[in-house]
Each structure stands twice: as C-alpha cells, then as structure tokens.
Design a protein around this motif. Structure first.
Motif: not given
Length: 245
Positions: A145-161
C-alpha cells in the motif's frame, strides 16, 4: 448446499486430499456455484461501505480467487485494479470473468508489488492462513500500500456459542486438524482462527491503524450488534481517517 452446476462429491474429496493450491485448481471451474464464494449481497454491502472512505485510485484484491471482489474494486477505485492469487485455475476463471483486470499469480505471503496501491481488499481467504501466517500476510499487504492506503475486509460476527452454526464450524475445524495430522500435503482451511481481537492486534503489529465500521445493510443480531463489520486498516502517511457512516 450446492447448485447442480457445483462440484460433485468425488471432486470435493479430491480437493480435500490435495494441497490448497492444487485443490483450488481442481475446483476452479465450479467454485462460483458453491457456498464458498462470497455472496453478492456481501460484496455489494462492502462496496457501499467503502464509498464514503474514498476516493481511491488503484486497488488490489488479495487472494482474489475467481475475481468476485474485483467488482468491488471497480466500484471503489478510479484507477487500475489488480487481483493476486496463487491458483492458476482460479486466475483463469477470473480472467474470463474480468478481462479488464490485471491478474498476477503469486503467494500472498510474498507479494511482488511496490507500495503503489490505495486500497486493498480480501474476501473469504483468511481461513487459509494459520495465526502466525496472518502476521506475514498483513505485513505483505502493508508493504504493497502507498502511504495512507487502506486495507479493508468484512468480518462477520461469530455464531452464538452453542448454536448449530457454532458447532458446525467447530466440527469442520476439528475434522481439518485431524486430516492434516493424518494426510500430506496439508490443506489449511479453518473458520475459528480469525477472531476480531486477534486480527486487530496483528494488523496493529503490521503498522496499521484500525477502525471497525458496522456494515448496516447486512443487519443486526438480536442484541443489536452488527452481523458484519468492515475492518478498515489504514497505513500511516496521509491526513484523514475513516468516519463511521
């Protein structure tokens, strides 16, 4: 679980007994007809969540597979988009579906890029990296990434125990652990090795500043928490930070 266009049971067995790379080569031409492909509603929701974080110029899809995430980059980036994956079969499918994208065959733990990208995304690939390897992956993305660049990804909530999805994922991971003890080459794919607190710490160790944004269009759980968050990791070097929509 699979559409008629998806892989047969023998094909899935062959994949499971292969290495990760060769397994995806075998599965490539039917992958988009499996539940393992990131759903369009998730891709669309991420594209919507990224819109106020831009503008972005060039974009990189890390572990792009058949290229589903390249559509997100096209909507978010004004400049060129690049997909990188180590499976030649998956890249061949991506090339057919996205002829305008630049596709590079490389290991995500040894990305061959200078720090030129404004935005990097990744969808559904993190289970292929053991926790120790996740640190190396994040460091490689940071270096691309260049300076100031962004790394983005979805992270689903974990299932209920204790829920059915919880035990399903637990059982899958346990079966994969046993498989990898008994069979070589290993096939690394685990669903319970990418926990939010650990991910945030590893991104921070790689040099990112990290924000979490709710992906509102994917709804909330019974307790009011989001079903999915967008992890927004920013490389230092440019003024400004993502704002919660």
């Amino acid at each position: 679980m699979f559409s008629p266009e998806g892989p047969s049971f023998p094909a899935l067995v062959r994949q499971a007994l292969s290495s990760v790379e060769h397994g995806y080569d075998l599965l490539a031409d039917t992958f988009d007809a499996t539940p393992f492909r990131t759903p369009d509603r998730v891709l669309d929701a991420v594209a919507e969540a990224l819109e106020p974080l831009g503008p972005f110029d060039s974009g990189l899809d890390v572990c792009c597979g058949t290229g589903a995430g390249l559509a997100v980059l096209r909507s978010a980036c004004a400049g060129p988009t690049v997909g990188v994956d180590f499976s030649a079969g998956m890249l061949a499918e991506a090339r057919r579906a996205h002829p305008g994208a630049t596709l590079v065959r490389a290991d995500a733990l040894a990305l061959p890029f200078a720090p030129v990208f404004d935005l990097a995304v990744s969808f559904g690939a993190f289970g292929h990296f053991e926790p120790a390897a996740q640190r190396g992956l994040f460091a490689q993305v940071h270096a691309s990434l260049c300076p100031g660049g962004t790394f983005a990804f979805p992270l689903p909530a974990p299932p209920r125990v204790g829920s059915t999805p919880y035990w399903t994922l637990w059982g899958f991971d346990a079966a994969m652990r046993v498989r990898n003890v008994l069979w070589r080459p290993p096939f690394v794919m685990y669903y319970r090795t990418f926990r939010l607190a650990d991910v945030r710490a590893r991104l921070t160790d790689a040099g990112f500043g990290v924000d979490l944004l709710p992906v509102r269009s994917l709804g909330t759980r019974e307790d009011g928490s989001p079903r999915c968050r967008l992890v927004v990791a920013r490389k230092s070097g440019r003024a400004g930070a993502p704002q919660t929509p």
